[in-house]
Write an enzyme that holds these catalytic residues in place. Structure first.
Site, PDB file in Angstrom:
ATOM      1  NE  ARG A 143     -50.897 -13.609 -37.281  1.00 58.99           N
ATOM      2  CZ  ARG A 143     -49.668 -14.120 -37.304  1.00 58.99           C
ATOM      3  NH1 ARG A 143     -48.687 -13.546 -36.644  1.00 58.99           N
ATOM      4  NH2 ARG A 143     -49.411 -15.221 -37.972  1.00 58.99           N
ATOM      5  CE1 TYR A 146     -51.523 -14.473 -46.206  1.00 63.97           C
ATOM      6  CE2 TYR A 146     -51.889 -15.516 -44.077  1.00 63.97           C
ATOM      7  CZ  TYR A 146     -51.466 -15.593 -45.388  1.00 63.97           C
ATOM      8  OH  TYR A 146     -50.996 -16.781 -45.895  1.00 63.97           O
ATOM      9  N   GLY A 149     -58.785 -11.391 -45.244  1.00 68.46           N
ATOM     10  CA  GLY A 149     -58.726 -11.441 -46.709  1.00 68.46           C
ATOM     11  C   GLY A 149     -58.854 -12.876 -47.197  1.00 68.46           C
TER      12      GLY A 149
HETATM   13  P1  NAD Z   1     -44.518 -15.808 -51.409  1.00 70.70           P
HETATM   14  O1  NAD Z   1     -44.598 -14.437 -50.845  1.00 70.70           O
HETATM   15  O2  NAD Z   1     -43.165 -16.377 -51.663  1.00 70.70           O
HETATM   16  O3  NAD Z   1     -45.338 -15.924 -52.777  1.00 70.70           O
HETATM   17  C1  NAD Z   1     -46.441 -15.122 -53.097  1.00 70.70           C
HETATM   18  C2  NAD Z   1     -46.325 -14.721 -54.550  1.00 70.70           C
HETATM   19  O4  NAD Z   1     -47.477 -13.941 -54.920  1.00 70.70           O
HETATM   20  C3  NAD Z   1     -45.096 -13.848 -54.835  1.00 70.70           C
HETATM   21  O5  NAD Z   1     -44.409 -14.311 -55.964  1.00 70.70           O
HETATM   22  C4  NAD Z   1     -45.688 -12.461 -55.059  1.00 70.70           C
HETATM   23  O6  NAD Z   1     -44.883 -11.649 -55.913  1.00 70.70           O
HETATM   24  C5  NAD Z   1     -47.033 -12.803 -55.656  1.00 70.70           C
HETATM   25  N1  NAD Z   1     -48.035 -11.730 -55.497  1.00 70.70           N
HETATM   26  C6  NAD Z   1     -48.358 -11.056 -54.367  1.00 70.70           C
HETATM   27  N2  NAD Z   1     -49.320 -10.149 -54.612  1.00 70.70           N
HETATM   28  C7  NAD Z   1     -49.626 -10.267 -55.935  1.00 70.70           C
HETATM   29  C8  NAD Z   1     -50.541  -9.603 -56.799  1.00 70.70           C
HETATM   30  N3  NAD Z   1     -51.365  -8.638 -56.336  1.00 70.70           N
HETATM   31  N4  NAD Z   1     -50.586  -9.975 -58.103  1.00 70.70           N
HETATM   32  C9  NAD Z   1     -49.762 -10.938 -58.591  1.00 70.70           C
HETATM   33  N5  NAD Z   1     -48.869 -11.594 -57.813  1.00 70.70           N
HETATM   34  C10 NAD Z   1     -48.808 -11.268 -56.494  1.00 70.70           C
HETATM   35  O7  NAD Z   1     -45.351 -16.740 -50.413  1.00 70.70           O
HETATM   36  P2  NAD Z   1     -45.592 -18.324 -50.420  1.00 70.70           P
HETATM   37  O8  NAD Z   1     -45.137 -18.840 -49.121  1.00 70.70           O
HETATM   38  O9  NAD Z   1     -45.067 -18.907 -51.658  1.00 70.70           O
HETATM   39  O10 NAD Z   1     -47.179 -18.379 -50.412  1.00 70.70           O
HETATM   40  C11 NAD Z   1     -47.920 -18.678 -51.577  1.00 70.70           C
HETATM   41  C12 NAD Z   1     -49.398 -18.778 -51.215  1.00 70.70           C
HETATM   42  O11 NAD Z   1     -49.600 -19.811 -50.249  1.00 70.70           O
HETATM   43  C13 NAD Z   1     -49.979 -17.505 -50.627  1.00 70.70           C
HETATM   44  O12 NAD Z   1     -51.283 -17.307 -51.114  1.00 70.70           O
HETATM   45  C14 NAD Z   1     -50.029 -17.797 -49.143  1.00 70.70           C
HETATM   46  O13 NAD Z   1     -51.059 -17.094 -48.499  1.00 70.70           O
HETATM   47  C15 NAD Z   1     -50.290 -19.302 -49.130  1.00 70.70           C
HETATM   48  N6  NAD Z   1     -49.793 -19.898 -47.882  1.00 70.70           N
HETATM   49  C16 NAD Z   1     -48.470 -20.126 -47.703  1.00 70.70           C
HETATM   50  C17 NAD Z   1     -48.033 -20.657 -46.497  1.00 70.70           C
HETATM   51  C18 NAD Z   1     -46.586 -20.959 -46.220  1.00 70.70           C
HETATM   52  O14 NAD Z   1     -46.265 -21.375 -45.127  1.00 70.70           O
HETATM   53  N7  NAD Z   1     -45.678 -20.828 -47.162  1.00 70.70           N
HETATM   54  C19 NAD Z   1     -48.965 -20.944 -45.473  1.00 70.70           C
HETATM   55  C20 NAD Z   1     -50.307 -20.668 -45.707  1.00 70.70           C
HETATM   56  C21 NAD Z   1     -50.717 -20.171 -46.928  1.00 70.70           C
HETATM   57  N1  UDP Z   2     -40.827 -15.769 -35.005  1.00 64.12           N
HETATM   58  C1  UDP Z   2     -39.715 -15.658 -34.184  1.00 64.12           C
HETATM   59  N2  UDP Z   2     -38.588 -15.096 -34.689  1.00 64.12           N
HETATM   60  C2  UDP Z   2     -38.507 -14.658 -35.983  1.00 64.12           C
HETATM   61  C3  UDP Z   2     -39.635 -14.792 -36.834  1.00 64.12           C
HETATM   62  C4  UDP Z   2     -40.779 -15.336 -36.296  1.00 64.12           C
HETATM   63  O1  UDP Z   2     -39.737 -16.061 -33.012  1.00 64.12           O
HETATM   64  O2  UDP Z   2     -37.420 -14.170 -36.365  1.00 64.12           O
HETATM   65  C5  UDP Z   2     -42.033 -16.415 -34.458  1.00 64.12           C
HETATM   66  C6  UDP Z   2     -43.338 -15.656 -34.696  1.00 64.12           C
HETATM   67  O3  UDP Z   2     -43.566 -14.714 -33.682  1.00 64.12           O
HETATM   68  C7  UDP Z   2     -44.345 -16.803 -34.681  1.00 64.12           C
HETATM   69  C8  UDP Z   2     -43.580 -17.958 -35.280  1.00 64.12           C
HETATM   70  O4  UDP Z   2     -42.205 -17.643 -35.152  1.00 64.12           O
HETATM   71  O5  UDP Z   2     -44.694 -17.117 -33.355  1.00 64.12           O
HETATM   72  C9  UDP Z   2     -43.894 -18.205 -36.762  1.00 64.12           C
HETATM   73  O6  UDP Z   2     -43.746 -16.975 -37.423  1.00 64.12           O
HETATM   74  P1  UDP Z   2     -43.840 -16.826 -39.003  1.00 64.12           P
HETATM   75  O7  UDP Z   2     -43.732 -15.368 -39.301  1.00 64.12           O
HETATM   76  O8  UDP Z   2     -42.868 -17.748 -39.635  1.00 64.12           O
HETATM   77  O9  UDP Z   2     -45.267 -17.387 -39.402  1.00 64.12           O
HETATM   78  P2  UDP Z   2     -46.750 -17.285 -38.770  1.00 64.12           P
HETATM   79  O10 UDP Z   2     -46.728 -16.495 -37.500  1.00 64.12           O
HETATM   80  O11 UDP Z   2     -47.541 -16.626 -39.836  1.00 64.12           O
HETATM   81  O12 UDP Z   2     -47.108 -18.690 -38.515  1.00 64.12           O
END
Ligand code: NAD
Ligand code: UDP
Length: 312
Positions: A143, A146, A149
């Site tokens: 992980r 991510y 990063g």
């Molecule tokens: P998502 O995968 O739906 O959206 C990410 C978008 O970024 C996509 O449209 C993808 O095509 C674009 N992308 C990826 N790499 C790229 C690159 N090199 N250049 C240009 N575009 C690029 O995910 P999301 O859930 O919408 O997440 C959006 C942001 O929020 C991310 O930065 C993610 O880390 C952050 N985030 C989301 C969550 C969540 O639960 N949804 C939680 C924590 C952080």
């Molecule tokens: N998870 C699960 N079944 C699935 C997908 C995810 O049990 O089909 C679990 C995963 O192992 C984690 C939690 O659900 O404990 C949340 O996973 P997700 O990938 O949504 O996000 P993150 O781990 O990044 O919070």
């Protein structure tokens, strides 16, 4: 009159497309930059004819030259399935992407918001997680492309702020769900709903006692816009998420109940370094942004189930 020229990187993704909708609704001129790695034009199709919306297919690991007043940096795959597909590219997206938007913000004097994540806390030893908790991340795990990063991106944001006076806002997003998550995204809410609607086995990884705190997308976007427009000098980091903690087993049962599904729960191996608990402390967001989530899990899940029922 349009209010601001706003750049949204990752604007064709799940959160990004909802953010673009909100910014257009608020009267802004929106530029959406995305390379469609995990996003889709379908998420923004309804905006493509709007004269105040532009889509640019571009990879944020390369520099951008755009004039704008505000930048929301969301470009980065967010699902473990997708960010682990090409971990080196994920790391580059976070780090080079941050450098490129920060360079752009420095030149244009734009305010720039980083979509950071609860993953900066890793597998936390404290629960709930306050912003001053420094985290417990395995630097060499699957992980970390991510997690590290995103941590490096936070470092860059604060160094550009201290060194060049860039106007930064850093928010740490906790698990967010809702319509427009991709069917093949692989995150738990979309997986469980799709499996339940198709009558397939619900795949719990591990024993299902691990917890997450799920925030509905509308609440999250409200918090994000408030953070961008928060008082001068408030940089964050600020946690934005729903503090209602829920085990993955509870989530599976709730989804089965709400979909009236005949699906059975099965268990699969827990992925490496999967965090055991995750719950945000949101006192800072309450104080600085007057924000807290208002949508309960059952209500948000119903909306999300309706969306997937249509898509499937
Ligand atoms: P998502 O995968 O739906 O959206 C990410 C978008 O970024 C996509 O449209 C993808 O095509 C674009 N992308 C990826 N790499 C790229 C690159 N090199 N250049 C240009 N575009 C690029 O995910 P999301 O859930 O919408 O997440 C959006 C942001 O929020 C991310 O930065 C993610 O880390 C952050 N985030 C989301 C969550 C969540 O639960 N949804 C939680 C924590 C952080
Ligand atoms: N998870 C699960 N079944 C699935 C997908 C995810 O049990 O089909 C679990 C995963 O192992 C984690 C939690 O659900 O404990 C949340 O996973 P997700 O990938 O949504 O996000 P993150 O781990 O990044 O919070």
């Amino acid at each position: 009159m349009r209010k601001n020229r706003v750049l949204v990187t990752g604007g064709a993704g799940f959160l990004g497309s909802h953010l673009c909708d909100r910014l257009i609704k608020d009267g802004n001129d929106v530029i959406c930059v995305d390379n469609l790695f995990t996003g889709s034009k379908d998420n923004i199709r309804h905006l493509l004819d709007n004269p105040y919306f532009e889509f640019i297919r571009h990879d944020v690991t390369q520099p951008l030259f755009i004039e704008c007043d505000q930048i929301y940096n969301l470009a980065c795959p967010a699902s473990p399935k997708w960010y682990q597909k090409d971990p080196i590219y994920t790391f580059k997206t976070s780090v080079y992407g941050a450098m490129n938007v920060l360079g752009l913000a420095k030149r244009t004097e734009a305010r720039v918001l980083q979509a950071s994540t609860s993953e900066v806390y890793g597998d936390p030893e404290v629960n709930p997680q306050p912003e001053d908790y420094r985290g417990s991340v395995n630097t060499i795990g699957i992980r970390s492309c991510y997690d590290e990063g995103k941590r490096a991106a936070e470092t860059l944001f604060f160094d550009y702020h201290r060194k060049h006076g860039v106007d930064i806002k850093v928010m740490r997003i906790f698990n967010t769900y809702g319509p427009r998550m991709d069917v093949g995204d692989g995150r738990v809410v979309s997986n469980f709903i799709c499996q339940a609607l198709k009558g397939e086995d619900i795949t719990i990884y591990g024993d299902g006692n691990q917890t997450r705190s799920f925030c509905y997308v509308d609440d999250l976007i409200e918090g994000m816009v408030r953070m961008m427009n928060s008082r001068d000098g408030f940089t964050g980091p600020v946690n934005i998420g729903n503090p209602d903690e829920c085990s993955i087993e509870e989530l599976a049962k709730t989804v089965i109940g709400l979909t009236d599904s005949s699906s059975k729960i099965i268990h699969k191996p827990l992925p490496l370094d999967d965090p055991v608990r995750r719950k945000p402390l949101i006192d800072l967001a309450r104080k600085e942004l007057d924000w807290e989530p208002g949508i309960a899990l059952s209500e948000g899940l119903k909306n999300t189930i309706e969306y997937f029922a249509e898509v499937l």
